[in-house]
Design an enzyme around this catalytic site. Sequence first.
Site, PDB file in Angstrom:
ATOM      1  N   ARG A   1       0.844  -1.197   0.000  1.00  0.00           N
ATOM      2  CA  ARG A   1       0.000   0.000   0.000  1.00  0.00           C
ATOM      3  C   ARG A   1       0.870   1.233   0.000  1.00  0.00           C
ATOM      4  O   ARG A   1       1.774   1.362   0.827  1.00  0.00           O
ATOM      5  CB  ARG A   1      -0.889   0.045   1.235  1.00  0.00           C
ATOM      6  CG  ARG A   1      -1.983  -0.954   1.157  1.00  0.00           C
ATOM      7  CD  ARG A   1      -2.974  -0.772   2.261  1.00  0.00           C
ATOM      8  NE  ARG A   1      -3.753  -1.993   2.370  1.00  0.00           N
ATOM      9  CZ  ARG A   1      -4.588  -2.256   3.342  1.00  0.00           C
ATOM     10  NH1 ARG A   1      -4.773  -1.370   4.293  1.00  0.00           N
ATOM     11  NH2 ARG A   1      -5.255  -3.379   3.364  1.00  0.00           N
TER      12      ARG A   1
ATOM     13  N   SER B   1      -7.966  -1.199   0.846  1.00  0.00           N
ATOM     14  CA  SER B   1      -8.959  -1.505   1.880  1.00  0.00           C
ATOM     15  C   SER B   1      -9.698  -0.260   2.382  1.00  0.00           C
ATOM     16  O   SER B   1     -10.377   0.400   1.631  1.00  0.00           O
ATOM     17  CB  SER B   1      -8.273  -2.264   3.012  1.00  0.00           C
ATOM     18  OG  SER B   1      -9.224  -2.694   3.949  1.00  0.00           O
ATOM     19  N   HIS B   2      -9.474   0.059   3.658  1.00  0.00           N
ATOM     20  CA  HIS B   2     -10.200   1.159   4.298  1.00  0.00           C
ATOM     21  C   HIS B   2      -9.459   2.480   4.173  1.00  0.00           C
ATOM     22  O   HIS B   2      -9.910   3.492   4.691  1.00  0.00           O
ATOM     23  CB  HIS B   2     -10.382   0.813   5.771  1.00  0.00           C
ATOM     24  CG  HIS B   2      -9.079   0.384   6.391  1.00  0.00           C
ATOM     25  ND1 HIS B   2      -8.542  -0.866   6.156  1.00  0.00           N
ATOM     26  CD2 HIS B   2      -8.197   1.040   7.158  1.00  0.00           C
ATOM     27  CE1 HIS B   2      -7.377  -0.952   6.791  1.00  0.00           C
ATOM     28  NE2 HIS B   2      -7.147   0.193   7.399  1.00  0.00           N
TER      29      HIS B   2
ATOM     30  N   ASP C   1     -16.182  -1.393   4.642  1.00  0.00           N
ATOM     31  CA  ASP C   1     -15.061  -0.567   4.184  1.00  0.00           C
ATOM     32  C   ASP C   1     -14.950  -0.599   2.664  1.00  0.00           C
ATOM     33  O   ASP C   1     -15.785  -1.202   1.977  1.00  0.00           O
ATOM     34  CB  ASP C   1     -13.746  -1.006   4.852  1.00  0.00           C
ATOM     35  CG  ASP C   1     -13.247  -2.342   4.342  1.00  0.00           C
ATOM     36  OD1 ASP C   1     -14.071  -3.147   3.861  1.00  0.00           O
ATOM     37  OD2 ASP C   1     -12.027  -2.593   4.428  1.00  0.00           O
TER      38      ASP C   1
ATOM     39  N   ASP D   1     -13.188  -2.101   0.390  1.00  0.00           N
ATOM     40  CA  ASP D   1     -13.141  -3.356  -0.378  1.00  0.00           C
ATOM     41  C   ASP D   1     -14.080  -4.419   0.164  1.00  0.00           C
ATOM     42  O   ASP D   1     -14.065  -5.565  -0.292  1.00  0.00           O
ATOM     43  CB  ASP D   1     -11.709  -3.892  -0.460  1.00  0.00           C
ATOM     44  CG  ASP D   1     -11.163  -4.284   0.901  1.00  0.00           C
ATOM     45  OD1 ASP D   1     -11.540  -3.653   1.898  1.00  0.00           O
ATOM     46  OD2 ASP D   1     -10.355  -5.224   0.963  1.00  0.00           O
TER      47      ASP D   1
ATOM     48  N   ASP E   1     -14.472  -6.052   3.096  1.00  0.00           N
ATOM     49  CA  ASP E   1     -14.191  -7.155   4.016  1.00  0.00           C
ATOM     50  C   ASP E   1     -14.451  -6.779   5.474  1.00  0.00           C
ATOM     51  O   ASP E   1     -14.610  -7.651   6.316  1.00  0.00           O
ATOM     52  CB  ASP E   1     -12.779  -7.736   3.822  1.00  0.00           C
ATOM     53  CG  ASP E   1     -11.695  -6.696   3.884  1.00  0.00           C
ATOM     54  OD1 ASP E   1     -12.010  -5.501   4.051  1.00  0.00           O
ATOM     55  OD2 ASP E   1     -10.514  -7.070   3.749  1.00  0.00           O
ATOM     56  N   ARG E   2     -14.511  -5.476   5.775  1.00  0.00           N
ATOM     57  CA  ARG E   2     -14.798  -5.072   7.164  1.00  0.00           C
ATOM     58  C   ARG E   2     -16.277  -4.752   7.356  1.00  0.00           C
ATOM     59  O   ARG E   2     -16.949  -4.362   6.397  1.00  0.00           O
ATOM     60  CB  ARG E   2     -14.024  -3.802   7.509  1.00  0.00           C
ATOM     61  CG  ARG E   2     -12.547  -4.011   7.566  1.00  0.00           C
ATOM     62  CD  ARG E   2     -11.862  -2.756   8.067  1.00  0.00           C
ATOM     63  NE  ARG E   2     -10.445  -3.036   8.246  1.00  0.00           N
ATOM     64  CZ  ARG E   2      -9.610  -2.276   8.915  1.00  0.00           C
ATOM     65  NH1 ARG E   2     -10.032  -1.161   9.468  1.00  0.00           N
ATOM     66  NH2 ARG E   2      -8.343  -2.600   9.036  1.00  0.00           N
TER      67      ARG E   2
ATOM     68  N   THR F   1      -1.964 -10.398  14.091  1.00  0.00           N
ATOM     69  CA  THR F   1      -2.862  -9.516  13.347  1.00  0.00           C
ATOM     70  C   THR F   1      -2.745  -9.755  11.842  1.00  0.00           C
ATOM     71  O   THR F   1      -1.647  -9.798  11.311  1.00  0.00           O
ATOM     72  CB  THR F   1      -2.479  -8.054  13.670  1.00  0.00           C
ATOM     73  OG1 THR F   1      -2.675  -7.870  15.068  1.00  0.00           O
ATOM     74  CG2 THR F   1      -3.332  -7.079  12.907  1.00  0.00           C
TER      75      THR F   1
ATOM     76  N   GLU G   1     -11.322 -10.299  13.937  1.00  0.00           N
ATOM     77  CA  GLU G   1     -10.339  -9.363  14.467  1.00  0.00           C
ATOM     78  C   GLU G   1     -11.086  -8.179  15.056  1.00  0.00           C
ATOM     79  O   GLU G   1     -12.173  -7.826  14.585  1.00  0.00           O
ATOM     80  CB  GLU G   1      -9.412  -8.879  13.359  1.00  0.00           C
ATOM     81  CG  GLU G   1      -8.563  -9.959  12.749  1.00  0.00           C
ATOM     82  CD  GLU G   1      -7.483  -9.352  11.862  1.00  0.00           C
ATOM     83  OE1 GLU G   1      -6.385  -9.106  12.371  1.00  0.00           O
ATOM     84  OE2 GLU G   1      -7.753  -9.114  10.678  1.00  0.00           O
TER      85      GLU G   1
ATOM     86  N   SER H   1     -10.487  -5.311  14.545  1.00  0.00           N
ATOM     87  CA  SER H   1     -10.471  -4.237  13.552  1.00  0.00           C
ATOM     88  C   SER H   1     -11.639  -4.378  12.575  1.00  0.00           C
ATOM     89  O   SER H   1     -11.488  -4.109  11.388  1.00  0.00           O
ATOM     90  CB  SER H   1      -9.144  -4.255  12.814  1.00  0.00           C
ATOM     91  OG  SER H   1      -8.906  -5.556  12.290  1.00  0.00           O
TER      92      SER H   1
ATOM     93  N   LYS I   1     -11.996 -12.072   5.377  1.00  0.00           N
ATOM     94  CA  LYS I   1     -13.109 -11.610   6.189  1.00  0.00           C
ATOM     95  C   LYS I   1     -14.181 -11.075   5.247  1.00  0.00           C
ATOM     96  O   LYS I   1     -13.889 -10.764   4.095  1.00  0.00           O
ATOM     97  CB  LYS I   1     -12.652 -10.564   7.197  1.00  0.00           C
ATOM     98  CG  LYS I   1     -11.892  -9.388   6.624  1.00  0.00           C
ATOM     99  CD  LYS I   1     -11.327  -8.546   7.764  1.00  0.00           C
ATOM    100  CE  LYS I   1     -10.516  -7.372   7.261  1.00  0.00           C
ATOM    101  NZ  LYS I   1      -9.074  -7.568   7.355  1.00  0.00           N
TER     102      LYS I   1
HETATM  103  C1  G1P Z   1      -5.157  -3.524  10.179  1.00  0.00           C
HETATM  104  C2  G1P Z   1      -5.859  -4.258  11.288  1.00  0.00           C
HETATM  105  C3  G1P Z   1      -5.778  -5.749  11.056  1.00  0.00           C
HETATM  106  C4  G1P Z   1      -6.324  -6.086   9.672  1.00  0.00           C
HETATM  107  C5  G1P Z   1      -5.627  -5.254   8.617  1.00  0.00           C
HETATM  108  C6  G1P Z   1      -6.262  -5.449   7.244  1.00  0.00           C
HETATM  109  O1  G1P Z   1      -3.798  -3.864  10.172  1.00  0.00           O
HETATM  110  O2  G1P Z   1      -5.326  -3.924  12.530  1.00  0.00           O
HETATM  111  O3  G1P Z   1      -6.483  -6.406  12.053  1.00  0.00           O
HETATM  112  O4  G1P Z   1      -6.133  -7.440   9.377  1.00  0.00           O
HETATM  113  O5  G1P Z   1      -5.730  -3.872   8.946  1.00  0.00           O
HETATM  114  O6  G1P Z   1      -7.604  -5.089   7.222  1.00  0.00           O
HETATM  115  P1  G1P Z   1      -2.675  -2.930  10.828  1.00  0.00           P
HETATM  116  O7  G1P Z   1      -2.828  -1.573  10.198  1.00  0.00           O
HETATM  117  O8  G1P Z   1      -3.006  -2.860  12.292  1.00  0.00           O
HETATM  118  O9  G1P Z   1      -1.383  -3.620  10.540  1.00  0.00           O
HETATM  119 ZN    ZN Z   2     -10.755  -4.041   3.768  1.00  0.00          ZN
END
Ligand code: G1P
Ligand code: ZN
Length: 560
Positions: free
Chosen positions: A24, A116-117, A288, A290, A292-293, A357, A376, A378, A389
């Site tokens: 990313r 992702s988010h 989010d 994509d 998955d959240r 994680t 998780e 998150s 997820k």
């Molecule tokens: C974060 C979340 C983690 C999740 C990941 C992808 O990662 O904490 O649980 O799997 O996003 O969605 P981090 O930024 O903490 O490494």
């Molecule tokens: Zn995501």
Amino acid sequence: MTLTSVKVPTTAFADQKPGTSGLRKKVKVFMQKHYTENFIQSILNVLGEALQGSTLIVGGDGRYFSKQAINMIIRITAANGVRKLIIGKRGILSTPAVSNLIRKYKVLGGIVLTASHNPGGINNDFGIKYNTENGGPAPDAFTNAIFEQTKTLAEYKTCVDLDCDFQEIGEQSFKVDNREFTVDVIDAAEDYVVLMKEIFDFDKLRALIKGQDGKGFNVLIDSMNGVTGPYVQKIFLDELKADQNAVTRIIPLDNFGEIHPDPNLTYAKELVDKVKADTKYDLGAAFDGDGDRNMIIGSQAFFVTPSDSLAVIANNLQCIPYFRKHGVHGFARSMPTGAAVDRVAAKLKKEMFVVPTGWKYFGNLMDAGRLSLCGEESFGTGSDHIREKDGVWAVLAWLSIIEHKKMGVKQILEEHWKEYGRNYFTRYDYEEVESEAANKMMTHLNNIIASGELIGKTFDIQGKSFKVKLTDDFSYVDPIDKSVTRNQGLRIMFEDGSRLVFRLSGTGSSGATIRLYADSYEQTNVTADAQEMLKPLVQVALDVSKLKEFTGRQEPTVIT
Ligand code: G1P
Ligand code: ZN
């Protein structure tokens, strides 16, 4: 006409190390000459021989730069001997949908274009992630191998004359270096909807939403301008017959409408405010970028922590046809996630796993048939129906439980806490902290944890007393392949079962994000305000870490 591939000389980049969930970076980093091409070629190099004649899935959350990246992927994969690409129409596929497609069509893997988010648009983030044959995110060994490739890459192969549109559904065939190459553009949601209909009882869910005597169960589903729009349209509107007011922000936008597409109390405030203001809503949910959240709130925006959500679903899996059919194997959570689900596992006599994680750590356990449900803190919840997820799945799971128990969200939680007690949980995020300051703070913490000097020490704060029982740096041995993952979070555990965890985010694209997780357990005092409850513990965390001194930050950017 036969197209011919060419080799393009390139120079390696030093910063292409995949993080928690793929590579990313800011869009402008990906826009540098050869940057994206290099990373794609590096993935393909790791796949090696397996690539010849293979099929790959390609798609993502539609964020800015996706189209350019997909064009590059088409040309580079064609030149590298891939036989076929299955691409979501206009490049749109949610992360769970990619996982499903890989598994359903038994292909080699998938390239997911998402950050992702993280926010999108020309000034924000882009990302590339590879998912393997089982449909899950590539494990560390694979992403490390990609990183090794990126460090020395000297050329990539491409087919510059290959022009392939992916705006409309249909198959297109080409001849590249005398080999067949096919691009199959598919509807983003079709296969995913089929899967959801196999897992859940749509008739029951439809009846729940419709209700009796004109009083249906009112949901408000917020796609936050991300990829879930087409899935929400098909599932909630077309299949479950919710009305138009039940969904919001369901058109995917390449900049997510300038919002931060992260379903939590801070960034999904629009949803929270709407549900709070209008008592007609029984449940609100957001996803989010994509897909998955997920975030679940009940009537009047009663917030369900993801750790509790996981425990409640675990406790009620029998409401869901999929689990009645396939049985319930073990449960798992990431280490920082609150331990509510552990109590359910103990009661139901299921195996319970605690992993680092990142969703990639669940895959081996699922493949081995030892894990059915995991999550998780998150805002990630999912099961072994795929290897990612799954936001929409989580909402359908909640609706199934609500339908079965004939209870609202809050009532379900209160009943759960009454039975199991409550794990209070909060997470403080300090985003975009200067990297050096964050590293210094972590080094400071590391030193005191390594020395063991905290053990036995008591902190008396705000009328509470916390005695340190144990401190460590979490490491994990995968029970299936025995791979070891170290340095996954600094932990301070107290005599009363309270716990603090510190780690640096592995998904940010600039600066550092410090995550501070705090949780404690109460057997009977279960309806207090979590933030109030955890304040003294958080104060211990701030004192021990000297976070304010090191970072200059007085307050976190996000509190969950
Ligand atoms: C974060 C979340 C983690 C999740 C990941 C992808 O990662 O904490 O649980 O799997 O996003 O969605 P981090 O930024 O903490 O490494
Ligand atoms: Zn995501």
